[in-house]
Design a protein around this motif. Structure first.
Motif, PDB file in Angstrom:
ATOM      1  N   ARG A 698       0.833  -1.205   0.000  1.00 12.35           N
ATOM      2  CA  ARG A 698       0.000   0.000   0.000  1.00 12.35           C
ATOM      3  C   ARG A 698       0.863   1.248   0.000  1.00 12.35           C
ATOM      4  N   SER A 699       2.041   1.175   0.654  1.00 15.08           N
ATOM      5  CA  SER A 699       2.940   2.322   0.707  1.00 15.08           C
ATOM      6  C   SER A 699       3.512   2.653  -0.655  1.00 15.08           C
ATOM      7  N   GLY A 701       1.912   2.183  -3.545  1.00 12.85           N
ATOM      8  CA  GLY A 701       0.888   2.497  -4.534  1.00 12.85           C
ATOM      9  C   GLY A 701      -0.121   1.423  -4.851  1.00 12.85           C
ATOM     10  N   ALA A 702      -0.085   0.303  -4.145  1.00  6.36           N
ATOM     11  CA  ALA A 702      -1.069  -0.742  -4.446  1.00  6.36           C
ATOM     12  C   ALA A 702      -2.450  -0.301  -3.982  1.00  6.36           C
ATOM     13  N   ARG A 703      -3.450  -0.521  -4.878  1.00  8.25           N
ATOM     14  CA  ARG A 703      -4.827  -0.189  -4.511  1.00  8.25           C
ATOM     15  C   ARG A 703      -5.494  -1.404  -3.880  1.00  8.25           C
ATOM     16  N   PRO A 785      -2.153   1.301   5.974  1.00  7.17           N
ATOM     17  CA  PRO A 785      -0.723   1.026   5.796  1.00  7.17           C
ATOM     18  C   PRO A 785       0.065   1.194   7.096  1.00  7.17           C
ATOM     19  N   GLY A 786      -0.239   2.255   7.848  1.00  6.19           N
ATOM     20  CA  GLY A 786       0.492   2.497   9.089  1.00  6.19           C
ATOM     21  C   GLY A 786       0.312   1.356  10.077  1.00  6.19           C
ATOM     22  N   LEU A 789       2.161  -1.757   8.812  1.00 11.74           N
ATOM     23  CA  LEU A 789       3.621  -1.731   8.961  1.00 11.74           C
ATOM     24  C   LEU A 789       4.017  -1.943  10.418  1.00 11.74           C
ATOM     25  N   ARG A 790       3.153  -1.508  11.350  1.00  9.33           N
ATOM     26  CA  ARG A 790       3.481  -1.665  12.761  1.00  9.33           C
ATOM     27  C   ARG A 790       3.070  -3.031  13.288  1.00  9.33           C
TER      28      ARG A 790
ATOM     29  N   TYR B  30      -1.773   7.204  19.265  1.00  7.42           N
ATOM     30  CA  TYR B  30      -1.966   5.787  18.971  1.00  7.42           C
ATOM     31  C   TYR B  30      -2.720   5.141  20.123  1.00  7.42           C
ATOM     32  N   ILE B  73       1.089   7.453   5.099  1.00  8.12           N
ATOM     33  CA  ILE B  73       0.979   6.093   5.629  1.00  8.12           C
ATOM     34  C   ILE B  73       0.127   6.095   6.890  1.00  8.12           C
ATOM     35  N   ASP B  74       0.177   7.182   7.626  1.00 11.92           N
ATOM     36  CA  ASP B  74      -0.664   7.373   8.802  1.00 11.92           C
ATOM     37  C   ASP B  74      -1.486   8.646   8.634  1.00 11.92           C
ATOM     38  N   ARG B  75      -2.554   8.777   9.417  1.00  7.32           N
ATOM     39  CA  ARG B  75      -3.372   9.989   9.394  1.00  7.32           C
ATOM     40  C   ARG B  75      -3.219  10.714  10.715  1.00  7.32           C
ATOM     41  N   GLU B  93      -8.158   6.278   1.617  1.00 12.89           N
ATOM     42  CA  GLU B  93      -7.042   5.327   1.545  1.00 12.89           C
ATOM     43  C   GLU B  93      -6.678   5.016   0.099  1.00 12.89           C
ATOM     44  N   ALA B  97      -3.131   5.772  -1.722  1.00 12.68           N
ATOM     45  CA  ALA B  97      -2.319   4.717  -2.345  1.00 12.68           C
ATOM     46  C   ALA B  97      -1.892   5.154  -3.745  1.00 12.68           C
TER      47      ALA B  97
END
Lengths: 792, 241
Positions: A698-699, A701-703, A785-786, A789-790, B30, B73-75, B93, B97
């Motif tokens: 996703r980071s 560019g994947a939809r 994505p965030g 990734l975490r 968070y 990547i985060d909001r 989202e 992307a």
């Protein structure tokens, strides 16, 4: 206070809730499938209760109609070892079902309120009075006769007159119901006066006894005493049939049910196998992804046995949850199935019951299965070197071996599909297990569908050989002579009349049948080797025979051989001139010229015990009307006959087979449910393992649709691989089920594995796989994505 | 910040009126089980186009969070994030992307390559997602990027067949796939030895000299000192920018 190790065992389950859910669901289904083994015991329990409620007879005596007064009945009741006696009169004839006539029995019960043995329960409506009948509950269930209280039934009496009898309600009796189900004969209950008015013969035809001592010696003594007592009754002419003795614990239809249960066991074992493979899969993955945690435990002093114990406890906890849910589900499944079978096959209501031995076995399988399945994975994991364990990420790296390189060569697909395909190859063992479970499910369904097709083909094939529309059969042993043949030929609507003589014989000690036919018979004979007999051989009454291939194989008879056949008139020699591939009488038929048979039995030249009649129109209503005309004509001329309409017999046979195979297919769905749970489980684990990867994709560019396509490709790969394995597996299973059917039920079915079933199963597998994985795929596409990734 | 022993700092480009990246009143909290963790407590930050900016601070200070917010990547929990004139905090989202694929190149600390794809396939991935150009054109572009990072001869190698430094180069080639205006790196040299790390930074510097805005998180003081500007974060607030 709970130890940290036990807390880890518990929290490992709550960490990945969706995976735990699917694993518990899979195990629950596996344990529940064991509940199917309880069905025979539950049915036995229910039927034993019915036997007690019905006061089923231990001994049944059949005789010519005999008038018995109360004193004579009391004398029979007083015979040593007799606990109770119940007389019954019987009329066998035909009833109208629309324009068609069907075989029926009307049983006369002296007093519906005071039945001592073989009780007929009034299930609905009221007990019948004179001129009124009760219809057996199975008549409607088996599709033979559907009438309700207030309607009328038209019965042909012995004198040929048609009587309209009002129906007062529905009755239930194990014996009567079994007669309907197994012999396709309509059963009605009435008073002895009603029966006498139909048969024109007063008196009782059957006596039912319950006995104190049912051991063979005591029963034989009792039979002799009963015969002695009856000998004093004027008009007693002896028993008309061998006395029927019911073995202790037996009930009508029990052996057939037990035979059918064997098929149930095969499917159940497949369900169990599927589930155990999946459980092994799940627990293996759970352990494998914790390699780094295992490393940490080792680094802080944990020994192998202690670490292994943590995961074994997790597996036992998983097993406990699954076993609990499975035992409850299994009890429900067993009850529902037993209730359905009891209602459909025996018109018996089955209450809820538990088979405790099966519950105990289910609990043991549920509790021990997961830890046993986990042992190899745990063993491998605790032996990983500490440094490697601490560096492990829990996700398969993949991409390096020959299989991966092969998958890497598939470049014509879109990139996302390529990623999905290669992902399927990363966790090779898990992907293979998932595909194998899908294969077991699809293979089972293919086998069951193949079996259904084979059985239907056998029925149709057997009846397709029959060129006749109606078979006319004399009642009471009197043969049909030339006059009868002429009467039939003269009946409007009749095209051809083919006389036949069918008799039981023995060939090489094995039961067989002779069909003595004309050279130009309406029967569609087929020759695999040799030839049919000629007109010359028919005229010279040659001792020639065409034998079916099954009995040829079992007796070793070959073309040109002479065979000795034991007939009612003694041994007779025949030369084998032809081998037929047909399966009449389960492949035990010998075809010989009718003239030859007449000479052997020294009967009159035109005598036959069957007339095969072709009508001028194949229309079913036309056939019914023509049959009625033939019966009326023959009856008016003093011939007592019954008729068998071929389209009705074929429809009944197909319906009966269809019920059995539908039941098998329904149980097969259990295997499908397990496989789909496994597929959902595998994909959920795949999404969880690749959460961080999803974040990366996703980071860059994947939809959402790209993520969907990746996992949909993985799903399709597993499903298609499963289907490919299923095809040969299903074929082998189909052959095994046909072998079982032939050996258990003494049939002669040929394996059938239609190609359209393959196409249908592929489409169904793919569709179901995509449906079942909607939720985990949706989860993958909705990950932020965030967060991904975490993910840890 | 201790400047002793620092290497030569890059020349900062002339500032244009509108900042390329703008964070205004940005907060990020968070949720960790039952607890709320405030990673950023009100950040105001502007970064001009073509700047080379290092983000420094102790562990847990919010450095990676800033990077994630800038890359979409985060909001943010509160505040606004503007990149290239667009309010990315308002995008869905899907829009994010697509935007990332076209405007941002992300380089992670642990490379994060797809293990079943070759170096070339990893490098071309963003173009495949953006469906930009023909397949041939995409591969040619990816090959050029691989050559740019010095891995032209290892296009068919899998990540497991490459060293850490080589994997990071592939990650940079991937980040360059769509020729983005913004490159973000989260400890891009954190997993590399000093020589390789220096080589990586040279790459970033060259990209910046070509006009790209580069924003990177680092613990390496020397690397931080070579940026146009250093943004220091502590306990979720900017203490120096």
């Amino acid at each position: 206070m709970v130890s940290s190790l036990l807390r880890k065992s518990i929290s490992d389950l709550s960490r990945r809730r969706s995976r735990t859910f699917f694993a518990v669901a899979t195990l629950a289904l596996a344990v529940a499938s064991l509940g199917l083994f309880a069905t025979p015991a539950l049915m036995n329990r229910a039927m034993s209760a019915e036997v007690t409620a019905d006061r089923l007879p231990d001994l049944t005596i059949s005789m010519r109609p005999l008038v018995l007064d109360q004193a004579q009945l009391s004398a029979l009741a007083a015979v040593p070892n007799v606990r109770a006696v119940e007389p019954r009169s019987l009329f066998g004839g035909r009833v109208y079902v629309g324009a068609r006539r069907a075989f029926a029995q009307v049983l006369g019960i002296p007093d519906f309120t005071r039945q001592a043995v073989n009780v007929v329960h009034v299930a609905s409506g009221v007990a019948p009075g004179t001129g009124v009948v009760l219809t057996d509950a199975q008549n409607a269930r088996q599709g033979l006769l559907s009438v309700h209280a207030g309607q009328t039934v038209r019965i042909i009496a012995a004198d040929g007159a048609v009587r309209s009898l009002r129906v007062s309600g529905e009755g239930r009796n194990l014996d009567g119901g079994q007669t309907v189900a197994s012999d396709s004969v309509i059963v009605l209950y009435a008073t002895p006066a009603t029966v006498a008015s139909l048969s024109r013969t007063p008196g009782y035809d059957e006596l039912f006894f319950t006995l104190g001592d049912t051991r063979p010696a005591a029963v034989n003594t009792t039979i002799a005493a009963i015969r002695h007592t009856l000998a004093a009754v004027p008009g007693f002419a002896g028993f008309s049939d061998l006395p029927q003795v019911r073995a202790a614990g037996d009930w009508p239809g029990k052996s057939g049910f037990q035979n059918a249960s064997k098929f149930l066991y095969v499917i159940t074992l497949l369900a169990l196998l599927s589930a155990l493979v999946l459980i092994s899969n799940t627990v293996t993955t759970l352990v494998a992804e914790q390699t780094s945690e295992i490393g940490i435990m080792k680094a802080v002093g944990g020994r192998r046995r202690q670490i292994a114990a943590v995961y074994l406890k997790t597996a036992v906890l998983l097993g406990g949850l699954g076993a609990t849910a499975g035992i409850v589900l299994g009890a429900v499944i067993a009850f529902v199935l037993t209730r359905y079978l009891g209602s459909t096959l025996f018109a018996v209501g089955v209450g809820f019951g538990i088979d405790w031995p099966i519950v105990i076995i289910s609990a043991l399988v549920g509790l021990l299965g997961p830890p046993l399945a986990a042992l190899p994975a745990i063993r491998r994991a605790v032996r990983v070197p500490l440094r490697d364990a601490l560096q492990a990420t829990g996700s398969a790296v993949g991409g390096q071996d020959a299989g991966d390189r092969l998958l890497g060569r598939v470049r014509f697909l879109p990139r996302t599909a390529q990623i999905g395909l290669r992902n399927a190859g990363r966790r090779r063992r898990r992907s293979l297990s998932t595909s194998l479970v899908i294969a077991l499910a699809v293979g089972t369904l293919l086998a069951v569908l193949g079996l259904a097709t084979a059985v239907a083909n056998a029925s149709r094939g057997s009846w397709a050989d029959h060129g006749e529309d109606v078979k006319i059969v004399p009642v009471g042993g009197r043969l049909l002579d030339a006059s009868a043949a002429a009467l039939i030929r003269a009946t409007p609507g009749v095209a051809t009349v083919d006389p036949m003589f069918v008799t039981d014989v023995k060939l090489d000690g094995k039961d067989a049948k002779i069909w003595a036919v004309q050279q130009a018979t309406v029967f569609h004979y087929r020759i695999a080797a040799g030839r049919w007999f000629t007109r010359a051989e028919e005229q010279t009454r040659a001792h020639v025979a065409i034998i079916e291939s099954d009995i040829a194989q079992t007796t070793g008879a070959r073309l040109g051989h002479s065979i000795i056949v034991q007939t009612a008139s003694g041994p007779a020699s025949f030369r084998v001139i032809g081998i037929s591939p047909q399966q009449q009488e389960n492949g035990t038929t010998l075809f010989v010229p009718l003239t030859t048979m007449h000479a052997l039995l020294t009967s009159r030249p035109a005598d036959a015990n069957e007339y095969w009649v072709q009508t001028t129109s194949p229309d079913h209503a036309f056939i019914d009307r023509t049959t009625t005309r033939i019966e009326d004509t023959l009856t008016a001329h003093g011939y007592d006959v019954n008729s068998e309409v071929v389209y009705v017999k074929l429809a009944n046979e197909i319906a009966s087979n269809s019920t059995k195979t539908t039941m098998l297919a329904a149980v097969g769905l259990l295997v499908v449910a397990i496989s789909m749970a496994g597929l959902a489980n595998a994909l959920t684990m795949s999404v969880l393992e690749r959460t961080r990867e999803i974040g990366i994709l996703r980071s860059i560019g994947a939809r959402a649709r790209d993520i969907r396509r990746i996992f949909a490709t993985e799903t399709l790969t597993l499903a298609t691989a499963g289907w490919l394995i299923a095809v040969p597996l299903g074929y082998v299973l189909d052959r095994f089920l046909v072998w079982l059917l032939n050996n258990v039920l003494n049939l002669s079915i040929t394996v059938s594995f239609p190609a359209w079933n393959l196409a249908l199963s592929l489409a169904g597998t793919i569709l179901l796989a995509l449906l079942i994985t909607l939720v985990p795929i949706r989860r993958a596409t909705h990950l932020r994505p965030g967060d991904a990734l975490r993910y840890a | 910040m201790d400047t002793e022993g620092m290497v030569e700092r890059a020349t900062r480009p002339a500032r244009v009126s509108e900042p390329f990246i703008g964070l205004a009143g940005v907060e990020k909290t968070y949720r960790m089980g039952r607890l709320d963790y405030p990673a950023l407590r009100g950040i105001d930050l502007e970064i001009g186009a073509g700047e080379l900016v290092a983000v420094v601070g102790p562990s847990g200070s919010g450095k990676t969070t800033i990077l994630n917010l800038v890359a979409g990547i985060d909001r943010p929990t509160a505040g606004t994030v503007t990149v290239g004139g667009r309010r990315i905090d308002l995008m869905s989202e899907e829009e994010l992307a697509v935007w990332r694929g076209e405007h941002v190149g992300v380089v992670f600390q642990f490379f994060q390559l797809l293990p079943t794809l070759s170096a070339l396939e990893n490098a071309v991935l963003p173009l495949d997602f953006a469906r930009r150009g023909s397949k041939r054109e995409r591969f040619e572009h990816a090959r050029r990027n691989l050559a740019l990072v010095g891995l032209g001869d290892k296009a068919d190698h899998l990540p497991a067949e490459l060293s850490g430094g080589e994997q990071q180069r592939v990650a940079i080639a991937r980040a360059l796939a769509a020729d983005p205006q913004l490159i973000v790196g989260d400890e891009p040299t954190g997993n590399l030895d000093t020589v390789t790390a220096a080589e990586m930074f040279e790459l970033f510097k060259r990209l910046n000299e070509q006009g790209k805005t580069v924003l990177y998180v680092t613990h390496d003081r020397e690397l931080a000192a070579r940026a146009h500007r250093v943004v220091a974060i502590r306990d979720g607030v900017v203490v120096a920018a």
